[in-house]
Structures are given as structure tokens and as C-alpha cells.
Write an enzyme that holds these catalytic residues in place. Structure first.
Site, mmCIF file in Angstrom:
data_model
loop_
_atom_site.group_PDB
_atom_site.id
_atom_site.type_symbol
_atom_site.label_atom_id
_atom_site.label_comp_id
_atom_site.label_asym_id
_atom_site.label_seq_id
_atom_site.Cartn_x
_atom_site.Cartn_y
_atom_site.Cartn_z
ATOM 1 N N CYS A 1 17.023 51.121 -42.223
ATOM 2 C CA CYS A 1 17.640 50.086 -43.044
ATOM 3 C C CYS A 1 19.091 49.908 -42.632
ATOM 4 O O CYS A 1 19.882 50.846 -42.715
ATOM 5 C CB CYS A 1 17.580 50.480 -44.511
ATOM 6 S SG CYS A 1 18.428 49.299 -45.548
ATOM 7 N N GLY B 1 20.617 46.325 -49.783
ATOM 8 C CA GLY B 1 21.203 47.657 -49.943
ATOM 9 C C GLY B 1 20.367 48.565 -50.823
ATOM 10 O O GLY B 1 20.897 49.391 -51.565
ATOM 11 N N SER C 1 21.199 41.734 -47.206
ATOM 12 C CA SER C 1 21.952 42.975 -47.364
ATOM 13 C C SER C 1 21.748 43.474 -48.791
ATOM 14 O O SER C 1 22.704 43.673 -49.533
ATOM 15 C CB SER C 1 23.445 42.734 -47.105
ATOM 16 O OG SER C 1 23.938 41.750 -47.997
#
Ligand code: FAD
Ligand code: FAD
Ligand code: FMN
Ligand code: FMN
Ligand code: FES
Ligand code: FES
Lengths: 272, 305, 305, 272
Positions: free
Chosen positions: C131, C74, C72
Site C-alpha cells: 500500500c 490510507g 490516498s
């Protein structure tokens, strides 16, 4: 109850390149195993491989509770197994599956095996109490051939072929077998090996009117009959079953209904 | 010997513990009864049943993939009548919940299955609208809101036992599918069924499975299954039964924390026939270690970061 | 030293071999250049770029799952301007294709990114609409036919370089998404991005990732990725770049047979920094063993059962 | 080029329950390692665990090219590692990361470590050429404590605490350290261990005006700086950077920018 066993490995040796003989100590399996049955082995701990791998029982020593299997290193599972050492633990379930039909009625028996199919046949020869046992075993070449001494010990007549003629007869073992069956009245034939080979053996036996048993292979999930992964087509023979079905065959489980089936049940000899 | 620590109730069915053998991996219990005491299980979801006997797909039907397996059994089963006659009496000898997993090609078939089974001794239905291995129907009902709504509503009418709807993970938004099932009468949700996958034999240059595609299960899918269990449990009020890759009590606890009231164990039975029993014991140890009084103390008790 | 055996062309870009480092796993090449000769790679897809610098998500950002990882990150990145100024000159020292992976919160941002990068030395764009680790936009564009159609069409207008659209596997039907991308101007498709998952720390009773959810990659996803590659390659005419769980030449061959013209290698770089190089050599050995003259001899050459 | 190394394991021993010392032979690592750096180990072959595990370098013997690490058996990876045997191969990358700042300017140094955080500090004490080295090390209890002899050898002053008082001072090692810093003018403090401990150490050092370095932990992906998995918040200190950012901190990679950071850079002491 059938146990999941954790047994001690006594021996693990490469007989010829990529063929390994593994001996483990197991009272339960040694005392219960019958020729044609297999064991199902978790080849490594954890998830590197997950499914168990089925391997035929090749020999048992009931006095010492030793069980012998012989396996070829092929993919991930057998590769792990090949690295097991003496003293390691083997996570194994067995004996599993339907064994070869052995009866005193069969006085003159023959086995026909090719490649890794010869191993369960060795156990059968050893266990069979009859005095007339003929073995036909085929190998790719001289480098592949294993357990010849053992076959010589338990068979009265031994015929060997290699594809390239590097030892024994040059050609298919089925040539030798077709010759054999012409000269000798066997009571039963047992065969295990490549499908093409078994198909020829079943046909020749059928034509000679001799009962024949085949030992089949299939990719397995559970190995105990629950998941229906390992099926093969088997002819519907019983009249009552025929009435209830409009099909000429049904799927049977190699792990539970087999691996040994009658040659004439083996639908169309080979799995189309 | 029941143990109040582990007792759960799902849609009115009382389970002695929250561990159920997953459909299709446990047959009709016969084979595993040779390894374990079926009385110890929370329940058994039987192999998917169809109206008529089915031969299933061609072999090979199984392939191993990294930390998973692909299967393409194709719902081989003896048909519902044979189940009622030959298998259910065997299963009912044991003190464990029996869940009838049902699958059909048409909604009518599902309804007929529900009708036939409603008057038997089964404890609940599990609506299999998520099997990726059969050409007709089945999964097609499971991957749209309209499909799931319609089939749930129709089948529910014929169910005299609680209806568990089993979801497919092969969807963009599992929450909306779960809510549609709930809105149309599902008494519980189970998830996940297998994820559609493919494995290729690079030497034969063919798929390993005769059916070309198969359903992925086993440890590999666990993080996806836990996520979907969390998502679904957070939008429905009915109980959720979580599954997908459970191999241990620790794995099961992840599903409970994510919101599952019970779990099913599938693939791992193949690897370890004692799997369900060991998982029950491991869950118990965990609860005991943390001094919980009941499995309910951890259901849905995840704290997000 | 190029080798005609391995040469492929994707949307007009000539690659010396079909092995590309996957976006987000290879940074901007600097770190791996300390382990391998980047000149040997078919290409590098750089870490997802955004218009402005992004700090990304809170740590922990990674968790290990059975045969996979959840991440994750990001989209932490220095922003497109810093990329053009500080990173691209470094990458262009090497004789390998440079693919700019771009991500935005709005279609306008994607367009602006495409515009800015069009006049640089990059070889192609990879539209990251998949994503799972950012709250706004991004994946939302990738999981509907409408979303993918609109963004592909708009962004394409600003692209002076070939446009690869990267698909998310978190959809019911990846074929329709791929066809929509193709119909709206995509020059190639790459897939799969990560699958949304969750892993729970059962002792802390919290998700392991600070972001709670993460994207699953690594060997576990391979059968899903191969299936989707096959599905997409069988419905689009543009080239497909396959990825998901590749660890070896054998894995890569599965994707080629399924229809991929090139592959990307992600997670396995972490495990083995030599992964891409070894995979190139293994593909070569396979082709040589079977006496193929070109990688094209196996692309899409799977024979269904 | 930095190599991926396959090195021979010389020794793997359980020092106290669940703490293992592993020695492997590696010229590359032994010759290049600096205190505070780590190695990244593939703990088993295959996929049972996939990511490498970062472990600090605890000692190197440059004459014989031995590298020592000390690790706690926690999860799957370290469990596998704990079963490695002498002669097995270790798949390892290293040395990695930013080392402790060691300079001749620092004449009087102190290290403060807790639990598994003490291992990199031992290497630091050994490498440091100054004559005044004080070590504060804390353990849960007597059963946990390891490498005391080594710490005694390399530190001039050694303070030990256990949480339960089963050895040394009863209580937190930070108590002893806060006492120490009141009486002694250290030039630099190095600390590694639980975050709560390091936070106290950083605060006390800050108040005393002594520079301090912390060694951080984070879950890693690549371990070499490429994936941005392992970040921690670091204060923006340079004026030029401050101008370009409206934030007071940014994420830095523990594997490449760290694991060693300055205490005052460590955002808000601890990761909020
Ligand atoms: C009843 C039975 C008895 C057998 N007896 C022997 C024996 O005595 N000696 C021997 O060398 N081999 C025997 N085999 C074959 C053996 O099971 C396979 O070679 C082995 O499973 C391959 O595993 P792997 O991990 O090395 O290969 P992989 O290809 O990595 O295995 C992947 C998966 O495919 C399955 N699989 C692959 N090949 C076969 C196969 N031929 N049959 C069944 N499943 C397969 C594996 O079990 C595993 O699930 C037998 C098979 C069966 C069904
Ligand atoms: C720079 C650095 C130096 C370290 N030095 C040492 C040392 O000298 N001795 C020692 O015993 N331990 C040390 N650790 C901690 C060690 O890395 C973890 O204990 C180890 O990774 C746990 O792996 P596992 O498979 O046993 O646990 P699991 O929990 O099964 O691991 C699962 C995943 O989480 C990661 N992980 C779990 N705990 C940690 C942690 N505390 N820090 C980072 N990643 C973690 C693992 O690497 C793996 O990716 C260090 C960590 C870092 C970051
Ligand atoms: C061989 C096999 C057969 C299955 N058959 C069925 C079935 O008939 N009905 C059904 O609903 N699910 C079936 N499933 C799916 C499982 O019940 C379960 O949803 C899935 O395997 C995920 O759990 P696991 O990872 O623990 O196996 C089958 C799974 C396997 C592996
Ligand atoms: C740590 C990490 C970061 C990633 N970042 C990006 C990204 O920025 N953009 C993108 O399109 N994909 C990103 N991905 C997805 C990969 O490019 C790839 O699609 C996915 O990991 C599957 O391939 P693999 O199994 O080989 O890793 C990332 C994956 C990982 C593991
Ligand atoms: S392998 Fe499961 S039924 Fe044979
Ligand atoms: S672990 Fe990949 S950047 Fe640190």
C-alpha cells in the site's frame, strides 16, 4: 505546409451490416488526393481512442470537394466513427502516403481486391484514363458486398466472387484472376486486400511477367513517417543499396514509403 | 521572435521555450516540418542513434491501450554516420536546439557515439539508458545505481556538449538513480522513458506486438511521470526535463510545478501534429493569466499539502 | 447455481468463478450488496485491515487522471476486532470466498492479525505489503527481496488459512519479489497494487490529494499489470491472481492468458456497480464462443510471438 | 436492490453562462428522491472521464417522473454533460445520500445558499409543508443568478445578494442572514454553498441556539459508501462513542453518512 483539417461530415451511412460510407467536404483533400492514398482520422475527441485510424480514400468529387471513405466497423475507433452524424466535425489529416503508379503506358489494367481492400481500387478505376479496365473483387458472401454499381460503372469488365457462392463465382477471387491473367495481357495489376490474396496475385503476375502493385496495411503511430511504427519488409533492389548492406531487405514505412509498393519489392511476398 | 517569458537555460543550452519534441516520436524533424515551423520549438531530441544502422524490431510495433500506446520500435535508425551526414544539416537549418539521443549495446559504443557527435553541431546529448525495446544493454545500464554511475562517468569523458541522462521509470527508487547520474557528471536529467507493458490479442491469444512487450507512453502514464519528476527534482540540483503523457499546456504546467525546467512531448505529436506549438502557446497564456514574468516563476513552485 | 466452466481453485480455496472484488474498492460488501447479489461473486477481498482502527489520510483522497484514478485513503478501517464482530458475520451470509486483506506497521502486527483471523471463517489472507498510502511499514516490506522474504516467512507461521501475497508494481524486478514470496511460503500471489503517482492542481499550485501522492489504478495501468502478471506467472508455480484496470471480460481474458488463475476488479466497481457480474458473464461468453470446457483451458495459454 | 439507471434526457439548457439545467425522466428517482440527496452521473461513455459526478437533485415532478438537476460547467465531466442532447441516455445512480431532516416540528424554516449550493435548497423549499419559509441566496453577480422565479414561488420571504451589488443586496448573503436571524425565530436553518459561507451560518445559528444542517461536498470514488474516498471530519458527540475513542472526531462519508450533516457535528466548522 500540410494541414490538420477539421471538416464537415456530409453523410455517414451503413451500407451493409458493419460497412459504412462516410462523405465529408474537404477542398484540400479533394484537390490533392491520388488513388492509393489514405486519410488519418481521429475517431473521437479525447482519449477514448487516441491514435488516428488510417482509411483509404475511396472516391473524391473534385467539383464539390466531397471525399468518400468506406470503412468496416471493427474496434473502438471505427465504432466511434460509425456514430458520427451529418454536420459533425471530422478531425482528419490527408491525403497521405504513396499513391498507385498510374501512367499512360498502362493501357490495359486490372485490379484485384478482397474485402475492405476494394475501396482504394474503386478510386483508381475511376481516375484511370485508359479504356480497358478489369476488376476482380471478392467478398465473404452476398451480405458483405458493397459498391457493386460503382465498380460496374468504372470497370469495363467486372468479376465477382463470394466465398460461399451466394453471389457470383463460388471461391477465391484469385481463381478468377488467375484465369483472367491467362487470357488477357494486362499491362499492370493493382491489388489490395488480405495478405494471402495479395501474395497469390503477386506470384501470378510475376509468373506472367506483368508489373504489379500491392497496397499494404500496418498498425500506425504517427501516420506521417516519423515514428517508424508501421514498417514492412521491402526487398533491396537497387544495386547501390545492395552494396551498402549485407541484408536482402530493409524496413520501409507503410505510411510514407507506402502503402503502395511494387509487388516484387514486397519481401518474400508476405511478411513471414 | 523570441519571448523572454518562456526562455530557459538547461545545462548551459539556451532554449527559446521549454518545449522539446521527445526522442523517437519526431524522427529527425523532416516529417513534422511539413506541419509546423520547427523554428518555434524549444528543441528537438532526435530518434535514438546507434553506432551502426539498426533495422529495429518486427512489426507490428505499436498497440493502443487505455489512454496510452505501447511501442516496440527497437531503435530503428540509420546509424550515427548517416545522421551526421544526411540529417543533421537539415535540422541545423532551423533555429532550435538539437539533442542527440544515443543508445548502445556496450559502454564503449556509447563513448564512441559521444566522441563522434561531440565535434558536430548538436547542442546536447541525451543518454538513452532506458529503452525497454532492445534485448542487449541499454535499459540494463539504467536500472541500477552501479549501472547508471558507470555509464555516466565513462560517457561524460567523451562529451564536449552537455550530457542529459534519460531515466527509465521501471525502477524501485528513481531518486537514487538520478542522484547517481548527477554525482557522476550528468548535466541534466530527463524522464520518464516508457514503462514496460504488454497487450494481448484475446482472439489470436498472442501479444499484439511482434516483440511481445513494449513501452507504455501517453496520457495514461502522466501521474507516474509527474510523481517521478517531483521526486527527482527534489533530490538533484541539475535541471530536470519532464515528460510522459503531456497533451496540453495544463499538463506541461504540472511538470514545471513539480520541478521540471523543460518538458518533452512525445506520443501526442502523433495525435495532433500541432501539439508542441499549441502547448507553447498554452503555457504562455497560463503565465500571462497569472502575471508571471518568467517560466522560472513556476518551476518547482508546487506547495505540498 | 454454480457452473463448472468457471470454477477455479486457488491455493485450495474453491471459487465458483474467477472474479473477485479487489480490496479497498468494495468495503465489506454491504454497499455493493444493495446493487448486486454477492452470492454470484467468486470472492471478496475486504478493505485492508489493521490491528487497531485507523482514521486514514486527510481528504481529498481521490483524483481522476487520464483513464485512471489516484487514491490516498490510507487504510481507514474499523480494526480487525470490529471486522470480526460486525462485518464478517454479514459477509458470511453469502456463498462467496472471503479474503482478509491485512496490513501493519511491523511484522509483529501482521503476525498478530494473522493469528486473530486464523480462527475465524475467512477463506484466505491477502498480505498487503504494497500500500503506497501509509507512511510506516507496509510498502517498505514489499519492494525488496529481503523484506518480502522475511515478512512472508514470519506471517506464514501464524496463518491457518492460505496466504496470498499481494505485490507492489513499484519495483525494478517483480519476478524476484514474487519468487521470494513463493520460496518463503506464499500459497498464491496477487498483483498489482497501485502505482505511486501524483496529480497537481495547476491553479492552486498544490497536489490535488491532501496526502500529495496517491496510488494509480484503473484502465491506465492495465498494460503494466498484464506484463507483470505474465512475468510473475512465468517464474512461480503457485497460482497468480491478476488485477489492474480490468473493466470487461475482454480485459480479464488478457490476464488469464498471461497466466492468472483468477482476477480482481477494483476501480471499475465505482464506475459500474455491476462490473463484477458483467465480467463474469463476459468471460463465460468468451469461453463458450471458443468452445472451451473450462477456464483452465486459457490460463497461461498465451503464445508468444 | 438499487438500480444503475439508463434514463432519457428530456431537456438540457444553458440557463446563464456555464450553468445548465438538465431534466431527465426517471420513475425510480422521482418517486424516491428526498431533498438533500444527489445523483451520481457517468458524464460520458468510455474513459474520457471515468468517475461519476455527484449532482444534487434540484427538483422532481412525481406526476410525470421528471427529475431536474442544475449544474455548473467546470471541468471535463460537466463539460461532456453540457453537450448531452434531448433523447440521449443518462447513466445515473440515485437517489443517494442522507437527506435534510424535515419534520413537522419545524414550522419556521430558513435556507441559506450560495452559488451552486442553492439547488438542493430549492427542492427542500418545494417539499417542505410548512407555511413559513425564508430563503437567503447569494450570487457572484447578476450574470450568475438563476432560478429566481422558482425561489420566489416556494419561499415566503426571499433575500438575494450579489457580491458586486449588481442585483439585490451588495455583499455576502451571510450579512442578510445574520440580520434575519436577529429578527426572526427560525426553528431550523439549512445551508449549502461555499465552506466559508456555511461556517458563518453555522456559527450564527449556534449562537442563536437554532439547529442547523449543512450539505458538504467532497471528491468521490464510488459514491455509495464503499471506498472511503469522500470523508469529512465529524465530531464525536454520543457519549458511548466518546468513551471508545480518544479522538474528538472521526471521518464520515459525505456520500453515505452525508452529504447532509448537523452543523454542530461539522468538526470545527470547516475542514481545517
Ligand atoms: C493504409 C491503410 C488503409 C486502410 N484503409 C481502410 C479502408 O479503406 N477501409 C477500412 O475499413 N479499413 C481500412 N484500413 C484498416 C483500418 O485502419 C482499421 O480497420 C482500423 O484502424 C481499425 O481501427 P479500430 O479502432 O476499429 O480497431 P482497433 O482494433 O480497436 O484498433 C486498435 C489499433 O490498431 C490499429 N489497427 C487495427 N486494425 C488495423 C489494420 N487492419 N490496419 C492498420 N491498423 C490497424 C488501429 O489503427 C488502432 O491503432 C486501412 C489500413 C491502412 C493501414
Ligand atoms: C453531494 C454533492 C452535490 C453536488 N451538487 C452539485 C450541483 O447540484 N450542481 C453543481 O454544479 N455541482 C454540484 N456538485 C459539485 C460537482 O460534483 C462538481 O462540480 C463536479 O463533480 C465537477 O466535475 P468536472 O468533471 O466538471 O470537474 P473536474 O475538476 O474535471 O473533476 C475531476 C474530479 O474531481 C471531482 N470534483 C471536482 N470538483 C468537485 C466538487 N466541488 N465536489 C466534489 N467533487 C468534485 C469530480 O467529481 C471528478 O471526480 C456537488 C458535489 C457533491 C459532492
Ligand atoms: C514510438 C516511440 C519511440 C520512442 N523512441 C525513443 C528513442 O529512440 N529514444 C528515447 O530516449 N526515447 C524514445 N521514446 C520515449 C519518448 O521519448 C518518451 O520518453 C515517452 O514516449 C514518454 O513521453 P510521451 O508520453 O509524451 O510519449 C519513444 C517513444 C515512442 C512512443
Ligand atoms: C480506493 C482504493 C482503495 C484501495 N485499498 C486497498 C487496500 O486497502 N488494500 C489493498 O491491498 N489494495 C487496495 N487497493 C488496490 C486495489 O485492490 C487494486 O490492487 C488496484 O486498485 C488495482 O486494480 P484496479 O485497477 O482494478 O482498481 C485500493 C484501490 C483503490 C482504488
Ligand atoms: S506510422 Fe509513424 S512512421 Fe508510419
Ligand atoms: S465516494 Fe466512496 S465512500 Fe464516498
Amino acid at each position: 505546409m500540410q494541414p490538420v483539417l477539421f471538416e464537415k461530415i456530409v453523410h455517414n451511412e451503413e451500407l451493409v451490416p458493419s460497412i459504412f460510407k462516410l462523405v465529408f467536404k474537404s477542398e484540400y483533400i479533394a484537390q490533392n488526393a491520388k488513388p492509393g492514398q489514405f486519410v488519418n482520422i481521429k475517431c473521437c475527441e479525447g482519449i477514448n481512442t487516441i491514435l488516428r485510424r488510417p482509411i483509404s480514400i475511396c472516391d473524391v468529387d473534385r467539383d464539390n470537394n466531397y471525399v468518400t471513405i468506406v470503412y468496416q466497423k471493427r474496434g473502438k475507433g471505427t465504432e466511434y466513427l460509425s456514430r458520427a452524424r451529418e454536420g459533425d466535425t471530422l478531425n482528419v489529416i490527408g491525403p497521405l502516403g504513396r499513391s498507385f503508379e498510374m501512367s499512360d503506358r498502362y493501357k490495359n489494367i486490372a485490379v484485384v481486391g478482397g474485402g475492405i481492400g476494394i475501396f482504394p481500387l474503386l478510386f483508381l478505376l475511376k481516375e484511370s484514363k485508359t479504356m480497358k479496365k478489369t476488376a476482380f473483387i471478392g467478398f465473404r458472401n452476398k451480405e458483405n458486398y458493397v459498391l457493386i454499381d460503382e465498380f460496374e460503372r468504372y470497370a469495363n469488365d467486372l468479376f465477382i466472387s463470394t466465398d460461399d457462392g451466394s453471389f457470383g463465382y463460388k471461391g477465391f477471387i484469385t481463381d478468377l484472376f488467375e484465369n483472367g491473367i491467362a487470357n488477357e495481357k494486362f499491362d499492370i495489376i493493382y491489388t489490395c486486400g488480405p495478405e494471402a490474396m495479395m501474395e497469390k496475385v503477386v506470384k501470378a503476375s510475376y509468373q506472367a511477367g506483368i508489373p504489379c502493385q500491392v497496397s499494404l496495411e500496418q498498425r500506425m503511430g504517427c501516420g506521417i513517417g516519423a515514428c517508424l511504427a508501421c514498417v514492412c519488409r521491402i526487398k533491396i533492389i537497387s544495386e547501390s543499396e545492395k552494396e551498402n548492406s549485407n541484408k536482402s531487405w530493409h524496413y520501409k514505412r507503410v505510411c510514407k514509403d507506402g502503402p503502395v509498393f511494387w509487388g516484387h519489392e514486397w519481401y518474400e511476398w508476405g511478411q513471414a | 521572435m523570441t519571448d523572454s517569458l518562456l526562455k530557459v537555460e538547461i545545462a548551459g543550452i539556451k532554449l527559446k521555450n521549454p518545449v522539446i519534441a521527445a526522442s523517437g516520436t519526431f524522427g529527425f524533424g523532416r516529417e513534422y516540418s511539413e506541419f509546423i515551423d520547427l523554428n518555434k520549438l524549444g528543441g528537438i531530441s532526435v530518434k535514438g542513434l546507434t553506432l551502426k544502422p539498426r533495422e529495429g524490431n518486427k512489426p507490428p510495433r505499436i498497440a493502443e491501450t487505455p489512454a496510452g500506446i505501447l511501442n516496440s520500435i527497437g531503435l530503428q535508425n540509420p546509424g550515427v554516420d548517416a545522421f551526421i551526414k544526411d540529417e543533421l544539416p537539415f535540422l541545423k537549418q532551423f533555429d532550435t536546439a538539437i539533442i542527440a539521443n544515443i543508445a548502445g549495446n556496450t559502454i564503449e559504443e556509447y563513448c564512441e557515439l559521444a566522441e563522434k557527435l561531440s565535434d558536430t553541431d548538436i547542442d546536447a546529448f541525451e543518454l538513452n539508458v532506458s529503452c525497454p525495446n532492445v534485448k542487449e544493454g541499454c535499459v540494463a545500464f539504467g536500472n541500477t545505481v552501479e549501472g547508471i554511475s558507470k555509464i555516466t562517468k565513462q560517457v561524460k569523458k567523451y562529451c564536449k556538449k552537455p550530457l542529459i541522462v534519460k531515466l527509465t521509470p521501471n525502477v524501485t527508487d528513481i531518486k537514487e538513480i538520478a542522484m547517481a547520474a548527477e554525482a557522476n557528471g550528468a548535466d541534466a536529467i530527463s524522464l520518464i522513458n516508457t514503462i514496460l507493458g504488454m497487450a494481448i490479442d484475446i482472439h489470436k491469444r498472442r501479444p499484439i506486438l511482434a516483440n511481445n512487450f513494449g513501452g507504455l507512453s501517453g496520457p495514461a502514464v502522466k501521474p507516474i511521470a509527474v510523481r517521478m519528476t517531483y521526486e527527482v527534482a527534489s533530490v538533484v540540483k541539475i535541471p530536470v526535463i519532464g515528460m510522459g503523457g503531456i497533451t496540453s499546456g495544463d499538463d506541461a504546467i504540472e511538470f514545471f510545478l513539480a520541478g521540471a525546467s523543460a518538458v518533452m512531448v512525445g506520443t501526442w505529436n502523433f495525435v495532433n501534429p500541432y501539439a508542441c506549438i499549441e502547448i507553447i502557446n498554452q503555457i504562455k497564456s497560463y503565465l500571462t493569466m497569472y502575471k508571471y514574468k518568467s517560466i522560472y516563476d513556476i518551476i518547482g513552485k508546487i506547495q505540498l499539502n
